[in-house]
Design a protein around this motif. Structure first.
Motif, PDB file in Angstrom:
ATOM      1  N   SER A   1      -0.252  13.572  -0.958  1.00 57.58           N
ATOM      2  CA  SER A   1      -1.406  14.224  -0.342  1.00 57.58           C
ATOM      3  C   SER A   1      -1.767  13.526   0.966  1.00 57.58           C
ATOM      4  CB  SER A   1      -2.593  14.174  -1.310  1.00 57.58           C
ATOM      5  OG  SER A   1      -3.790  14.532  -0.649  1.00 57.58           O
ATOM      6  N   PHE A   2      -2.330  14.305   1.894  1.00 55.75           N
ATOM      7  CA  PHE A   2      -2.729  13.717   3.176  1.00 55.75           C
ATOM      8  C   PHE A   2      -4.023  12.927   3.059  1.00 55.75           C
ATOM      9  CE2 PHE A   2      -5.229  17.566   3.083  1.00 55.75           C
ATOM     10  CZ  PHE A   2      -6.408  17.222   3.728  1.00 55.75           C
ATOM     11  N   LEU A   3      -4.722  12.994   1.917  1.00 55.72           N
ATOM     12  CA  LEU A   3      -6.017  12.340   1.782  1.00 55.72           C
ATOM     13  C   LEU A   3      -5.905  10.823   1.882  1.00 55.72           C
ATOM     14  CD1 LEU A   3      -9.015  12.660   1.369  1.00 55.72           C
ATOM     15  CD2 LEU A   3      -8.643  12.678  -1.111  1.00 55.72           C
ATOM     16  N   GLY A   4      -4.865  10.246   1.257  1.00 58.81           N
ATOM     17  CA  GLY A   4      -4.695   8.797   1.309  1.00 58.81           C
ATOM     18  C   GLY A   4      -4.496   8.285   2.725  1.00 58.81           C
ATOM     19  N   PRO A   5      -3.471   8.793   3.452  1.00 55.27           N
ATOM     20  CA  PRO A   5      -3.310   8.371   4.853  1.00 55.27           C
ATOM     21  C   PRO A   5      -4.522   8.662   5.716  1.00 55.27           C
ATOM     22  CG  PRO A   5      -1.331   9.484   4.072  1.00 55.27           C
ATOM     23  CD  PRO A   5      -2.373   9.652   3.003  1.00 55.27           C
ATOM     24  N   LEU A   6      -5.224   9.775   5.426  1.00 56.36           N
ATOM     25  CA  LEU A   6      -6.414  10.101   6.200  1.00 56.36           C
ATOM     26  C   LEU A   6      -7.515   9.071   5.981  1.00 56.36           C
ATOM     27  CD1 LEU A   6      -7.732  12.181   8.080  1.00 56.36           C
ATOM     28  CD2 LEU A   6      -8.575  13.365   6.039  1.00 56.36           C
ATOM     29  N   MET A   7      -7.668   8.592   4.744  1.00 49.95           N
ATOM     30  CA  MET A   7      -8.661   7.565   4.454  1.00 49.95           C
ATOM     31  C   MET A   7      -8.312   6.265   5.165  1.00 49.95           C
ATOM     32  SD  MET A   7     -11.009   8.928   2.606  1.00 49.95           S
ATOM     33  CE  MET A   7     -11.871   7.543   1.876  1.00 49.95           C
TER      34      MET A   7
ATOM     35  N   GLY B   1       2.464   5.406  11.243  1.00 49.71           N
ATOM     36  CA  GLY B   1       3.037   6.004  10.035  1.00 49.71           C
ATOM     37  C   GLY B   1       2.068   6.945   9.356  1.00 49.71           C
ATOM     38  N   ASN B   2       0.780   6.575   9.308  1.00 49.82           N
ATOM     39  CA  ASN B   2      -0.203   7.429   8.646  1.00 49.82           C
ATOM     40  C   ASN B   2      -0.418   8.744   9.397  1.00 49.82           C
ATOM     41  OD1 ASN B   2      -0.782   5.759   6.448  1.00 49.82           O
ATOM     42  ND2 ASN B   2      -2.223   4.546   7.633  1.00 49.82           N
TER      43      ASN B   2
ATOM     44  N   THR C   1       0.813  -1.216   0.000  1.00 46.55           N
ATOM     45  CA  THR C   1       0.000   0.000   0.000  1.00 46.55           C
ATOM     46  C   THR C   1       0.848   1.268   0.000  1.00 46.55           C
ATOM     47  OG1 THR C   1      -0.175  -0.150   2.420  1.00 46.55           O
ATOM     48  CG2 THR C   1      -1.972  -1.100   1.129  1.00 46.55           C
ATOM     49  N   TYR C   2       1.994   1.234   0.671  1.00 48.02           N
ATOM     50  CA  TYR C   2       2.833   2.439   0.706  1.00 48.02           C
ATOM     51  C   TYR C   2       3.489   2.701  -0.647  1.00 48.02           C
ATOM     52  CZ  TYR C   2       6.320   5.856   2.073  1.00 48.02           C
ATOM     53  OH  TYR C   2       7.096   7.001   2.154  1.00 48.02           O
ATOM     54  N   LEU C   3       4.007   1.654  -1.263  1.00 50.29           N
ATOM     55  CA  LEU C   3       4.693   1.825  -2.545  1.00 50.29           C
ATOM     56  C   LEU C   3       3.732   1.853  -3.730  1.00 50.29           C
ATOM     57  CD1 LEU C   3       7.698  -0.622  -1.974  1.00 50.29           C
ATOM     58  CD2 LEU C   3       7.710   1.879  -1.801  1.00 50.29           C
ATOM     59  N   GLY C   4       2.558   1.216  -3.582  1.00 49.87           N
ATOM     60  CA  GLY C   4       1.660   1.094  -4.726  1.00 49.87           C
ATOM     61  C   GLY C   4       0.359   1.852  -4.621  1.00 49.87           C
ATOM     62  N   MET C   5       0.079   2.473  -3.443  1.00 51.69           N
ATOM     63  CA  MET C   5      -1.195   3.166  -3.259  1.00 51.69           C
ATOM     64  C   MET C   5      -0.978   4.561  -2.693  1.00 51.69           C
ATOM     65  SD  MET C   5      -3.639   0.023  -1.901  1.00 51.69           S
ATOM     66  CE  MET C   5      -5.119   1.016  -1.930  1.00 51.69           C
ATOM     67  N   ASP C   6      -0.192   5.337  -3.342  1.00 42.34           N
ATOM     68  CA  ASP C   6      -0.041   6.765  -3.011  1.00 42.34           C
ATOM     69  C   ASP C   6       0.500   7.011  -1.612  1.00 42.34           C
ATOM     70  OD1 ASP C   6      -0.100   9.427  -3.679  1.00 42.34           O
ATOM     71  OD2 ASP C   6      -2.171   9.733  -3.039  1.00 42.34           O
ATOM     72  N   GLY C   7       1.488   6.218  -1.199  1.00 42.61           N
ATOM     73  CA  GLY C   7       2.161   6.464   0.065  1.00 42.61           C
ATOM     74  C   GLY C   7       1.299   6.257   1.291  1.00 42.61           C
TER      75      GLY C   7
ATOM     76  N   ALA D   1       0.455  14.586   9.320  1.00 45.56           N
ATOM     77  CA  ALA D   1       1.043  15.773   9.941  1.00 45.56           C
ATOM     78  C   ALA D   1       2.038  16.451   9.006  1.00 45.56           C
ATOM     79  CB  ALA D   1       1.725  15.387  11.255  1.00 45.56           C
ATOM     80  N   LEU D   2       2.872  15.652   8.338  1.00 46.32           N
ATOM     81  CA  LEU D   2       3.858  16.216   7.408  1.00 46.32           C
ATOM     82  C   LEU D   2       3.181  16.912   6.232  1.00 46.32           C
ATOM     83  CD1 LEU D   2       6.529  13.355   7.312  1.00 46.32           C
ATOM     84  CD2 LEU D   2       6.663  15.531   8.539  1.00 46.32           C
ATOM     85  N   SER D   3       2.099  16.313   5.752  1.00 44.55           N
ATOM     86  CA  SER D   3       1.384  16.917   4.623  1.00 44.55           C
ATOM     87  C   SER D   3       0.751  18.247   5.022  1.00 44.55           C
ATOM     88  CB  SER D   3       0.296  15.955   4.129  1.00 44.55           C
ATOM     89  OG  SER D   3       0.867  14.768   3.627  1.00 44.55           O
ATOM     90  N   ILE D   4       0.175  18.295   6.230  1.00 46.36           N
ATOM     91  CA  ILE D   4      -0.432  19.541   6.702  1.00 46.36           C
ATOM     92  C   ILE D   4       0.630  20.632   6.852  1.00 46.36           C
ATOM     93  CG2 ILE D   4      -1.568  20.624   8.685  1.00 46.36           C
ATOM     94  CD1 ILE D   4      -3.113  18.026   9.067  1.00 46.36           C
TER      95      ILE D   4
END
Length: 227
Positions: free
Chosen positions: A45-51, A29-30, A15-21, A35-38
């Protein structure tokens, strides 16, 4: 649980390498990625980790409500086998859909949320199994215990505890390596590895539950009626 840790490592790599980090299971990690994206320092984008985080929270909350109705201690546990089964079927469905549908936009975020949701289920089921020193989703605390209590000198950890901790770290590491290598073939192939692991674990716990129920039924004392 060591096998589940292996599958978690493979999933996070995929998921990290193939699904937008995005980390599918490692929510620490998410949180950092969001936090780094903000702060404007994130690569993605922070949207992927947020989801992923939102899915994990939702899954944990929902299963928590269900699990409270079934206190731990029952043999067999009525929650563990069904939950691992749901996780296996869910991962298999996601993997199958990604074979036929494009991994972009709404589908990507839906898949990310769903994987996080399933990992929230898996993490809580692993806690109910309660194997000491193996959490299946994080290894920071495991590493701390492994090295701070290494050896038997002055009350250090037992060989069994040390072995479990080392196995948890090594299995997640090897899982991540395997997931990264399989990703070179394709995302669905990489996701298939944790799916197979969850399927095998679900079958093991389901079989175990059936056997235990039969044993308990066969060993129940019979009632005798005086003639």
């Amino acid at each position: 649980m060591t096998a589940v840790s292996f599958g978690t490592g493979a999933l996070d790599a995929a998921t990290y390498l193939g699904m937008d980090g995005v980390f599918g299971a490692n929510m620490t990690g998410n949180v950092i990625l969001i936090a780094l994206s903000i702060a404007g320092e994130g690569v993605h984008s922070f949207l992927g980790p947020l989801m992923a985080l939102g899915g994990f929270i939702t899954g944990s909350w929902l299963l928590g409500l269900i699990a409270r109705r079934h206190p731990k201690g029952s043999i067999p546990d009525p929650v563990v086998a069904p939950v691992f089964g749901v996780c296996a079927v869910g991962m298999l469905t996601i993997t199958a859909l990604l074979v036929w549908l494009p991994m972009t936009g709404t589908l990507l975020h839906t898949a990310t949320f769903t994987i996080g949701f399933l990992m929230g289920f898996q993490a809580l089921a692993a806690r109910r199994v309660g194997v000491p020193d193996i959490s299946t989703v994080v290894i920071t605390s495991t590493l701390s215990l492994l090295f701070s209590e290494a050896g038997r000198f002055h009350g250090g950890a037992s060989r069994i505890a040390t072995g479990r901790r080392a196995a948890a770290v090594l299995s997640m590491f090897l899982g991540a390596v395997s997931g990264a290598l399989l990703l070179k073939i394709g995302l669905t192939v990489a996701l298939l590895l944790p799916t197979i692991v969850l399927t095998v674990v679900a079958l093991i716990y389901t079989t175990n539950a059936v056997v235990l129920r039969r044993l308990r039924r066969n060993t129940q004392p019979k009632e005798f009626v005086d003639a």
